[in-house]
Design a protein around this motif. Structure first.
Motif, short mmCIF file in Angstrom:
data_model
loop_
_atom_site.label_atom_id
_atom_site.label_comp_id
_atom_site.label_asym_id
_atom_site.label_seq_id
_atom_site.Cartn_x
_atom_site.Cartn_y
_atom_site.Cartn_z
N LEU A 113 3.09 57.85 -23.09
CA LEU A 113 1.78 58.25 -23.80
C LEU A 113 1.33 57.34 -24.84
O LEU A 113 0.24 56.60 -24.72
N VAL A 114 2.27 56.80 -25.79
CA VAL A 114 2.11 56.19 -27.02
C VAL A 114 2.33 54.50 -26.65
O VAL A 114 1.29 53.74 -26.85
N GLU A 115 3.28 54.07 -25.99
CA GLU A 115 3.50 52.89 -25.92
C GLU A 115 2.89 52.37 -24.68
O GLU A 115 2.18 51.18 -24.71
N PHE A 116 2.65 53.00 -23.54
CA PHE A 116 2.30 52.57 -22.40
C PHE A 116 0.50 52.95 -22.27
O PHE A 116 0.08 52.39 -21.41
N ASN A 117 0.44 53.98 -22.97
CA ASN A 117 -1.11 54.42 -23.09
C ASN A 117 -1.23 54.93 -21.59
O ASN A 117 -2.34 54.52 -20.95
N MET A 177 2.28 54.01 -34.37
CA MET A 177 3.61 53.40 -34.61
C MET A 177 3.55 51.92 -34.36
O MET A 177 2.84 51.44 -33.51
N THR A 178 4.21 51.07 -35.24
CA THR A 178 4.38 49.49 -34.89
C THR A 178 5.43 49.38 -33.85
O THR A 178 6.49 49.77 -34.00
N LEU A 179 4.98 48.81 -32.78
CA LEU A 179 5.92 48.20 -31.74
C LEU A 179 6.90 47.11 -32.37
O LEU A 179 6.68 46.25 -33.28
N ALA A 180 7.92 46.85 -31.29
CA ALA A 180 8.78 45.72 -31.75
C ALA A 180 8.21 44.40 -31.40
O ALA A 180 8.48 43.62 -32.37
N ASN A 181 7.06 44.34 -30.85
CA ASN A 181 6.48 42.96 -30.84
C ASN A 181 5.25 42.73 -32.19
O ASN A 181 4.42 41.81 -32.09
N GLY A 182 5.46 43.91 -33.04
CA GLY A 182 4.45 43.76 -34.14
C GLY A 182 3.15 44.56 -33.77
O GLY A 182 2.44 44.61 -34.96
N ARG A 183 2.79 44.73 -32.77
CA ARG A 183 1.45 45.30 -32.60
C ARG A 183 1.53 46.84 -32.85
O ARG A 183 2.44 47.57 -32.79
#
Lengths: 378, 531
Positions: A113-117, A177-183
């Protein structure tokens, strides 16, 4: 009480020819037996009802509609997951991985849901597939690998508890939340999951309770009324006898673990909706609660076996106790002790009181058939 | 010499009064028999005598003084030893004979704190040496035959210098020859002044070996026989005592089946004709390395299969019905090869199988009679995948009515039925469902005489009137001759004798079996103590 024994074959003539002392003794023992049978059968239910009345009298708010929804909501996830455990118990096994299953599914759902939308539908499918996958691993280990059920699921419990952390990088997964790639994470929980956790339908029936009811009905039909369930119970009671009666034993055992995994997936979806984010180890507390509910089932109406109705009762019992105690301001950290004590009470009722289990088969159908036969229902 | 007696012993379990005031006596230097059907209360009485249970009523006396036992250890201290029917209960699997022999000593005071293998073996061989037993103390219990394991248990009990020795069904899994060896030992014990009690279903043995017999029925001692002047005890009188006048099975043959016109002829039944081959096995090996066997069962007959324990009966039957994979050869049912091995396929084509060990392989504890009735054919009792409760209940009631299963309604749990009635349910569910071949492995073990007669009569009746093919295996030749039209004798995995049942069948069968005995004795020299 309808306790039939071979001894009741003695004819009236034989009885009347017995010395008076014997029949007096027999009457006495009948009374004693009746008491122990009654306490075995109705003990826990009586305790439950007495407790309900007590709470209601002391706390008027206990019986309010909103509190009833609170109780049902709080038991919903436990019931669904405990029904999964009930499947494994029905085939004479164990599923200890249910808590990790929930944790892992929550994380998978949150990531979708959150990361892949991905949207609700894909996330739902992913969650349920993940549950099935865990069930499949259990089935493979236990049925094909011949690892004893408890040890196998203990193994998967650790593995998936760990994997839940690995896939989330050890952190909670929350919208924004902030992802590993900064976005910033693109997705949100979405309407469907929000409804599952916090929405209502009709006259204020919470989404969790809707899923609860649907699951209970489905599992009840499957396990208690269908050929499939009857066969599962058969091989749980005596695997060799089931095999000789033509049951494809391993297929049914595998199915039980798959279903347990699937229900873990459903419970994970419910918990994700309730929490609104993917929390680390969110499912862990559910293992003990599920085991407690599924084992309290053994004391329900003296069945001494796993059952859907018993598991639902077990979860309800525990939820009501916790709810009442919370209203009395008993701190939350006393909950585990309460679970343990209730479980012990139920197990004493199951194993210590009364020798044999009740003589009749399905309690649900007994009255109906008896009436049809013109015999008063027991 | 010791005189151990129970006077007016009563025992109540829950609602069931199992014993209603039994009085029994055991005398040193005598062998006392205890006989009765299943559920008569024999086991309970023994449990009370050996301290495992307390009597609800009555008292135990030891040489005239009242005693009560706090538990089995207390009774052991008095010198009461029990050899249980299931010898495995008293043995540690995977351990050596020596370790098993010294189990009791381990708990005793003479045992050193640290025990070594050397200590075990020297103590064990000392124990064995003085009692004419000869096994290697280093062998593992798992490698021993049932008879040898029983000897270990017996040797251990004897070594305790028992003054009372109680044996529960000691010959249940022994061949006649092994039983003979056991009896010699018991007589030897008796002559040493031990009070021996033997519990057994085999009345012939009891009459041979016992000096007196108590007959138990429905928790009451109904008869007591004393041997006088070396004469054997009257088997007929024992049997009458066990069955009771009301339950003479012969009289019920007609009556029990009068209502069976209700048997709806099934499709399978209509197409079968007496005399045709029903089930045939070609080139089957009962023993993996043994010879191939040809077996065929015809419609309308009861084929009896007998032979000693270990002759390959179970292996043969289980390969026929697909419970164990075929070592070689093939099986056909009505001329069609049995496709898709496995018991499920066999059941689907109309073959029923009653396994050897009822408790382990057929009974679901806690389940009702009707659930046992339907489980092998559950699909036929379902609608849309759901079990049709009404249909199931009717089938259960019908079974209990038609086949005279005693114990109440069909929703009673089988746990509450006697062994004989449980077996009736397990056997007759196949007949009620209309299978056309029924294969039974030792269907009469742990079944009382009354139920045994009933089951035998039902098998014969179904074979004759409904043209069923029935295959019964039993290690007791008398049982087989009683029920079968044709008999096959297996010896070491080969067919040693085959023929129709006539007047002299029993002796032919006996000779065929005995021929092995000689061979074995000659070959391996395992027989000892027969002198």
């Amino acid at each position: 009480m309808n306790v039939q024994t071979p001894e009741s074959d003695t004819t009236l003539e034989e009885r009347s020819s017995m010395p008076a002392g014997i029949s007096r003794e027999r009457r006495h023992s009948d009374r004693k037996l009746m008491l122990s049978q009654m306490s075995l059968k109705y003990g826990l239910v009586s305790v439950f009802l007495a407790m309900m009345v007590g709470f209601w009298m002391l706390l008027p708010a206990f019986g309010s509609m909103s509190n009833i929804w609170v109780i049902l909501e709080s038991m919903a996830i436990v019931v669904v997951a405990a029904l999964g455990v009930t499947f494994s118990l029905a085939v004479g096994g164990w599923d200890l991985s249910i808590g990790s299953n929930i944790s892992f599914v929550v994380m998978v759902g949150a990531i979708f849901l959150v990361e892949f939308n991905s949207g609700a539908v894909v996330a739902l499918v992913a969650c349920l597939a993940t549950g099935l996958l865990i069930g499949g691993v259990n089935a493979l280990l236990i049925v094909k690998g011949k690892v004893p059920d408890m040890i196998a699921t203990l193994g998967t419990m650790f593995v998936f508890q760990g994997l839940a952390l690995v896939i989330a990088g050890g952190n909670n997964i929350a919208p924004g939340m902030t992802l590993a790639n900064g976005r910033t994470a693109p997705g949100a929980m979405g309407a469907v999951f929000n409804w599952i956790g916090n929405g209502t339908i009709g006259l204020g029936i919470p989404g969790l309770v809707v899923i609860l009811a649907a699951t209970v009905v489905a599992v009840f039909v499957l396990l208690e009324l269908s050929r499939f369930g009857r066969t599962m119970y058969a091989l749980g009671i005596n695997r060799e006898a089931a095999r000789l009666a033509g049951v494809p034993v391993n297929r049914y055992r595998a199915a039980a673990y798959l279903l347990s995994g699937l229900l873990g997936g459903v419970a994970g979806v419910m918990l994700l909706g309730l929490l609104g984010n993917g929390q680390v180890n969110a499912g862990s507390p559910y293992l003990l609660e599920c085991v407690a509910a599924a084992l309290i089932a053994y004391a329900f109406l003296g069945l001494k076996r796993p059952s859907v109705q018993g598991t639902v009762f077990g979860a309800l019992f525990v939820s009501v106790v916790i709810n009442g105690l919370t209203m009395f301001n008993v701190p939350y950290y006393a909950e585990d002790t309460t679970y343990g004590l209730l479980l012990m009470l139920a197990l004493i009722l199951t194993f210590s009181v009364g020798g044999r289990s009740q003589p009749t088969g399905s309690w649900l159908l007994r009255g109906r058939i008896a009436r049809r036969r013109g015999v008063p229902a027991p | 010499m010791v005189h151990f007696a129970g006077e007016g012993i009563g025992k109540i379990y829950g609602s069931a009064e199992v014993l209603h005031g039994c009085s029994v006596e055991l005398h040193g230097g005598r062998i006392t028999g205890l006989v009765g059907s299943n559920g008569a209360g024999k086991s309970t009485l023994i449990r009370i005598l050996c301290g495992a249970e307390r009597p609800s009523r009555g008292r135990l006396s030891w040489n005239g003084n009242e005693v009560s036992f706090a538990g089995p250890r207390d009774a052991k201290r008095r010198g009461i030893e029990v050899v249980h029917q299931n010898v495995a209960l008293g043995l540690l699997p995977g351990r050596s004979v020596a370790e098993n022999l010294m189990l009791d000593a381990l708990a005793g005071k003479q045992c050193p704190v640290l025990v070594s293998r050397a200590w075990f073996e020297s103590a064990a061989s000392q124990m064995l040496g003085s009692h004419l037993f000869s096994f290697d103390p280093e062998r593992s219990i798992d490698d021993l035959s049932v008879a040898e394991r029983q000897e270990v248990v017996l040797a251990r009990a004897i070594a305790q210098q028992a003054s009372v020795m109680i044996l529960d069904e000691p010959t249940a899994s022994l061949s006649e020859r092994e039983a003979g060896v056991l009896f010699e030992r018991l007589r030897h014990l008796r002559d040493q002044g031990v009070a021996v009690m033997v519990v057994s279903h085999r009345l012939g043995e009891v009459s041979q070996i016992c000096d007196s017999v108590f007959v138990l029925r429905d928790g009451v001692v109904v008869d007591r026989l004393e041997a006088r002047d070396g004469a054997l005890l009257d088997v007929g009188r024992m049997a009458m005592g066990i069955i009771g006048e009301a339950r003479v099975s012969a009289a019920r043959l007609g009556g029990g089946f009068s209502g069976s016109d209700r048997t709806a002829p099934t499709a399978v039944e209509g197409s079968t004709r007496a005399g045709e081959v029903a089930l045939e096995g070609v080139g089957i090996r009962p023993h993996p390395q043994g010879p191939e066997v040809h077996i065929s069962v015809h419609y309308g007959e009861v084929l009896g299969l007998t032979g000693l324990v270990g002759a390959g009966k179970t292996e043969l039957l289980e390969q026929l019905v697909g419970v164990r994979p075929l070592a070689s050869g093939e099986v056909s049912h009505r001329g069609q090869p049995l496709q898709g091995s496995g018991i499920a396929a066999a059941i689907a084509t109309g073959i029923g199988f009653v396994p050897e060990d009822r408790t382990r392989s057929a009974i679901f504890p806690g389940w009702s009679v009707r659930r046992h009735r339907t489980i092998p054919f559950l699909k036929r009792f379902c609608r849309h995948g759901l079990v049709h409760a009404g249909r199931e209940a009717r089938a259960g009631e019908d079974l209990m009515d038609r086949f005279d299963v005693r114990g109440g309604r069909s929703d009673i749990a089988v746990d509450f039925l006697s062994g004989g009635n449980q077996q009736k349910v397990i056997v007759t569910r196949w007949l009620a469902e209309g299978v056309d071949v029924l294969v039974l492995d030792e269907p009469f073990t742990g079944v009382d005489i009354g139920a045994r007669g009933d089951i035998g009569a039902q098998l014969r009746w179904f074979a004759r009137e409904h043209s069923k093919a029935i295959l019964v295996a039993s290690s007791d030749p008398r049982e087989v001759v009683e029920v079968a039209d044709r008999v096959m004798v297996l010896v070491d995995g080969r067919v040693a004798w085959e023929g129709p049942v006539g007047d002299d069948t029993l002796s032919s069968v006996g000779r065929a079996i005995a021929s092995t005995g000689d061979r074995e004795a000659g070959a391996t020299g395992t027989v000892e103590g027969e002198s």
